[in-house]
Design a protein around this motif. Structure first.
Motif, mmCIF file in Angstrom:
data_model
loop_
_atom_site.group_PDB
_atom_site.id
_atom_site.type_symbol
_atom_site.label_atom_id
_atom_site.label_comp_id
_atom_site.label_asym_id
_atom_site.label_seq_id
_atom_site.Cartn_x
_atom_site.Cartn_y
_atom_site.Cartn_z
ATOM 1 N N ARG A 96 0.859 -1.175 0.000
ATOM 2 C CA ARG A 96 0.000 0.000 0.000
ATOM 3 C C ARG A 96 0.901 1.233 0.000
ATOM 4 N NH1 ARG A 96 -4.946 0.294 2.381
ATOM 5 N NH2 ARG A 96 -4.158 1.878 3.795
ATOM 6 N N ALA A 97 0.532 2.226 -0.778
ATOM 7 C CA ALA A 97 1.286 3.482 -0.849
ATOM 8 C C ALA A 97 0.528 4.549 -0.070
ATOM 9 C CB ALA A 97 1.464 3.905 -2.307
ATOM 10 N N ILE A 98 1.213 5.143 0.900
ATOM 11 C CA ILE A 98 0.603 6.156 1.764
ATOM 12 C C ILE A 98 1.263 7.498 1.469
ATOM 13 C CG2 ILE A 98 0.077 6.805 4.139
ATOM 14 C CD1 ILE A 98 -1.025 3.998 3.156
ATOM 15 N N GLU A 99 0.466 8.474 1.039
ATOM 16 C CA GLU A 99 1.045 9.764 0.656
ATOM 17 C C GLU A 99 1.606 10.497 1.869
ATOM 18 O OE1 GLU A 99 0.320 13.331 -2.504
ATOM 19 O OE2 GLU A 99 -1.440 12.201 -1.817
ATOM 20 N N ALA A 100 2.828 11.006 1.708
ATOM 21 C CA ALA A 100 3.457 11.835 2.742
ATOM 22 C C ALA A 100 2.832 13.215 2.614
ATOM 23 C CB ALA A 100 4.965 11.888 2.544
ATOM 24 N N GLU A 101 1.974 13.540 3.538
ATOM 25 C CA GLU A 101 1.251 14.810 3.501
ATOM 26 C C GLU A 101 2.153 15.959 3.932
ATOM 27 O OE1 GLU A 101 -1.743 14.979 2.290
ATOM 28 O OE2 GLU A 101 -2.212 12.849 2.241
ATOM 29 N N ASP A 102 1.656 17.179 3.795
ATOM 30 C CA ASP A 102 2.435 18.360 4.154
ATOM 31 C C ASP A 102 2.894 18.335 5.606
ATOM 32 O OD1 ASP A 102 2.198 19.318 1.601
ATOM 33 O OD2 ASP A 102 0.435 20.543 2.047
ATOM 34 N N GLU A 103 2.077 17.734 6.502
ATOM 35 C CA GLU A 103 2.478 17.684 7.896
ATOM 36 C C GLU A 103 3.667 16.748 8.124
ATOM 37 O OE1 GLU A 103 -1.146 14.979 7.479
ATOM 38 O OE2 GLU A 103 -0.678 17.032 6.944
ATOM 39 N N ASP A 104 3.973 15.942 7.132
ATOM 40 C CA ASP A 104 5.126 15.053 7.194
ATOM 41 C C ASP A 104 6.332 15.754 6.549
ATOM 42 O OD1 ASP A 104 6.642 12.834 7.682
ATOM 43 O OD2 ASP A 104 5.515 11.503 6.359
ATOM 44 N N GLU A 105 6.496 17.013 6.907
ATOM 45 C CA GLU A 105 7.493 17.881 6.274
ATOM 46 C C GLU A 105 8.921 17.363 6.413
ATOM 47 O OE1 GLU A 105 8.845 22.475 6.705
ATOM 48 O OE2 GLU A 105 6.701 22.052 6.826
ATOM 49 N N GLU A 106 9.258 16.781 7.558
ATOM 50 C CA GLU A 106 10.617 16.269 7.775
ATOM 51 C C GLU A 106 10.956 15.155 6.783
ATOM 52 O OE1 GLU A 106 14.450 15.713 9.217
ATOM 53 O OE2 GLU A 106 13.073 17.388 9.411
ATOM 54 N N ALA A 107 10.039 14.243 6.562
ATOM 55 C CA ALA A 107 10.272 13.157 5.604
ATOM 56 C C ALA A 107 10.437 13.720 4.193
ATOM 57 C CB ALA A 107 9.130 12.151 5.640
ATOM 58 N N ARG A 108 9.591 14.669 3.822
ATOM 59 C CA ARG A 108 9.696 15.276 2.490
ATOM 60 C C ARG A 108 11.017 16.024 2.344
ATOM 61 N NH1 ARG A 108 5.197 15.429 -0.673
ATOM 62 N NH2 ARG A 108 5.863 17.305 -1.733
ATOM 63 N N ARG A 109 11.445 16.723 3.398
ATOM 64 C CA ARG A 109 12.706 17.473 3.337
ATOM 65 C C ARG A 109 13.885 16.523 3.126
ATOM 66 N NH1 ARG A 109 16.838 18.198 6.198
ATOM 67 N NH2 ARG A 109 16.017 17.170 8.038
#
Length: 159
Positions: A96-109
């Protein structure tokens, strides 16, 4: 049971290493998602193994991203390459693919520091439901290694 790449690596380090090496051989792989009507969609995709996660990055509003937002189930097939040399075998990951939302900013960074994707983009972390490796042993046996969360690797040999 939710299992990310790091948990799989801890549970089955040898198979995880083989799978990562197989994906590292080529840049582009094949992602299967489900369309709105339930039909399969296959598209090319680059993947990254970073910080204990298997990440799927996509262009904004791409059909595969929209598919995963609607139904997170996926299968990911490593690029088989050209010819018959499939060093490391054929590997597939399902989950399953779970979208990294904006609140998951550290992971996106951390992802953008490593990958430098075009902005904006969709980023999905994965929860694994199955990892499969298929290869030929001694030019005699077709060998399947199948892993599912909470279970040891099952090895099947067929002549």
């Amino acid at each position: 049971m939710n299992t990310n790449w790091g948990a799989f690596t801890t549970a089955e380090p040898e198979l995880a290493k083989t799978v990562e090496e197989r994906f590292a051989t080529y840049t582009h792989h094949v992602l299967a998602t489900l369309r709105k009507d339930g039909a399969p969609r296959t598209t090319g995709l680059e993947v990254r193994f970073l910080n204990g996660e298997l990440w799927l990055g996509m262009m904004p509003d791409s059909l595969k991203a929209l598919d995963l937002r609607r139904d997170p189930r996926f299968a990911l097939q490593a690029n088989p390459g050209s010819g018959t040399d499939m060093g490391g075998g054929d590997v597939r990951i399902s989950g399953r693919a779970i979208e990294a939302e904006d609140e998951d900013e550290e992971a996106r960074r951390r992802y953008t520091e490593e990958v430098e994707p075009p902005e904006p983009f969709h980023l999905f972390r994965t929860e694994l439901t199955e990892v499969v490796r298929t290869y030929v042993e001694d030019e005699t046996y077709l060998v399947l290694q199948v892993w599912k969360p909470g279970e040891p690797v099952r090895t099947l040999r067929r002549a």
